[in-house]
Design an enzyme around this catalytic site. Structure first.
Site, PDB file in Angstrom:
ATOM      1  N   GLU A 360       0.807  -1.087   0.256  1.00  0.00           N
ATOM      2  CA  GLU A 360       0.149   0.012  -0.195  1.00  0.00           C
ATOM      3  C   GLU A 360       0.870   1.111   0.094  1.00  0.00           C
ATOM      4  O   GLU A 360       1.813   1.292   0.757  1.00  0.00           O
ATOM      5  CB  GLU A 360      -1.061   0.063   1.280  1.00  0.00           C
ATOM      6  CG  GLU A 360      -2.035   1.078   1.222  1.00  0.00           C
ATOM      7  CD  GLU A 360      -3.073   0.888   2.293  1.00  0.00           C
ATOM      8  OE1 GLU A 360      -3.702   1.938   2.559  1.00  0.00           O
ATOM      9  OE2 GLU A 360      -2.961   0.049   3.391  1.00  0.00           O
ATOM     10  N   GLU A 361       0.591   2.177  -1.031  1.00  0.00           N
ATOM     11  CA  GLU A 361       1.476   3.521  -1.145  1.00  0.00           C
ATOM     12  C   GLU A 361       2.859   3.127  -1.487  1.00  0.00           C
ATOM     13  O   GLU A 361       3.647   3.917  -1.138  1.00  0.00           O
ATOM     14  CB  GLU A 361       1.299   4.283   0.228  1.00  0.00           C
ATOM     15  CG  GLU A 361      -0.116   4.790   0.372  1.00  0.00           C
ATOM     16  CD  GLU A 361      -0.753   5.299  -0.542  1.00  0.00           C
ATOM     17  OE1 GLU A 361      -0.107   5.551  -1.649  1.00  0.00           O
ATOM     18  OE2 GLU A 361      -1.725   6.051  -0.693  1.00  0.00           O
TER      19      GLU A 361
END
Length: 389
Positions: A360-361
């Site tokens: 994530e990210e």
């Protein structure tokens, strides 16, 4: 009441919700595989989806670093609860810096108050997540016609608008990129529900196809060429810090479960907490969690101050916190023994939810590239010694 007292009161409210209603929601989500609209409504009614937004927009107006302290608490809950709170509390920031006053009233503020849901729509199946996007638009008068594909789009099934990155057809790199607010129900939008994930159960994800989807030009945030600034500048740095703090909160939950289990599990007449091997695991976890937490809070304060190194600090925090979470949840599951592998144990869900943080990210490999680039820029080259000396 002082600001500190007001914050502590808010923190207590969040803690009580996470330990009470939040746990009940977690059990329901795991049983049904779905996040009901009633959960969104409850989070919105309690004001949990507008913590960091300005008071003038209907938010609590918390400084970013204080909001991160609450993010730590929310992250001890179910992965889907954390995802909702994380995304909704951050996506307004990406839009606000580039929005006109009319767009602020039409999109930004309603996203804060819960009137509309907006999905962050950047990633494509055939590209990385950046300047190599190929989803494109052709402008005809006051309308863009959008064509291309996106995937791994969180809340892409239930949203009202896609905050979408595209490029003017024929452009390359950052040049010609645009950020558009695309209505979910616009003609030419095809949505495929791809929500069957390993963890973060119940959060909807979608693959999207756009076939000359008409988007009014007044739905563009900023100018042509500023599209990636909306995504990478206004959102990515604080979002990476938020994900890093999510790792801290989830690791704390794993540690709590491991301590509880070790205290109650007896083998050969002794509780596991009396076994030195278990004591060392839990001690290492505690130190690792605290170190990661302090790095994340430091990054949050640097972002809050508008510091030049905020991007690097955010990548450092995310990189370190993800590694910490991986180690902590692995030890916590190991302490549970074979029983921890069963879905009847809460650590099993925590272990699955933790795995999502590793991409994530941006993966740790991406974070390392960001940090190295800054290290190289900040370290001046040393002149080579002259020959003969």
């Amino acid at each position: 009441m002082s600001d500190e007292q007001s914050f502590e009161r808010l923190r207590t409210q969040v803690e009580e919700w996470v330990e009470g209603s939040g746990e009940r929601w977690a059990e329901r989500i795991e049983e049904t595989g779905e996040v009901p609209e009633a959960l969104w409504a409850e989070l919105n009614e309690l004001g949990f989806l507008r913590m960091a937004a300005p008071v003038a927009y209907g938010g609590h107006g918390l400084p970013f670093s204080r909001w991160m302290e609450l993010m730590e608490v929310f992250s001890r809950s179910h992965g889907s609860v954390r995802m909702i709170v994380h995304v909704v509390n951050g996506i307004w920031r990406a839009m606000d810096g580039h929005a006109t006053e009319e767009q602020r009233k039409r999109f930004v503020i309603p996203s804060i108050t819960g009137e509309i849901k907006i999905a962050f729509t950047l990633t494509e199946p055939g590209n990385g997540t950046g300047a190599d996007i190929t989803t494109s638009v052709v402008r005809e008068g006051d309308t863009y016609f959008l064509s291309g594909e996106k995937h791994l789009i969180t809340f892409g099934v239930r949203c009202d608008y896609y905050l979408l990155a595209a490029r003017v057809e024929g452009s390359t790199g950052h040049e010609g990129t645009v950020a558009l607010l695309v209505p979910r129900e616009a003609p030419g939008v095809r949505v495929e529900d791809t929500s069957n994930t390993m963890g973060v159960t119940g959060t909807d994800h979608a693959s999207l196809t756009f076939d000359r989807t008409p988007v009014p030009v007044d739905h563009r945030l900023g100018a042509e060429g500023e599209g990636l600034d909306v995504f990478l500048g206004g959102f990515l740095t604080p979002s990476r810090i938020s994900v890093a703090m999510s790792c801290v909160g989830l690791a704390e939950r794993a540690q709590q479960l491991a301590v509880e289990y070790a205290r109650n599990r007896v083998t050969f007449g002794k509780a596991l907490t009396q076994r030195q091997a278990i004591q060392f695991m839990l001690a290492e976890n505690a130190a690792d969690i605290e170190a990661a937490k302090q790095l994340v809070l430091h990054a949050a304060r640097r972002f809050e101050q508008g510091a030049e190194d905020a991007s690097m600090q955010s990548s450092m925090a995310k990189m370190h916190a993800v590694t910490m979470l991986t180690n902590v949840t692995d030890k916590a599951l190991q302490i549970h023994g074979g029983l921890g592998y069963w879905k009847s144990q809460k650590i099993e869900r925590v272990y699955r939810d933790a795995r999502a943080q590793r991409f994530e990210e941006g993966t740790n490999e991406v974070q390392k590239a960001v940090v190295f680039r800054e290290v190289l820029r900040r370290t001046p080259p040393v002149a080579a010694p002259e020959a003969g000396r």
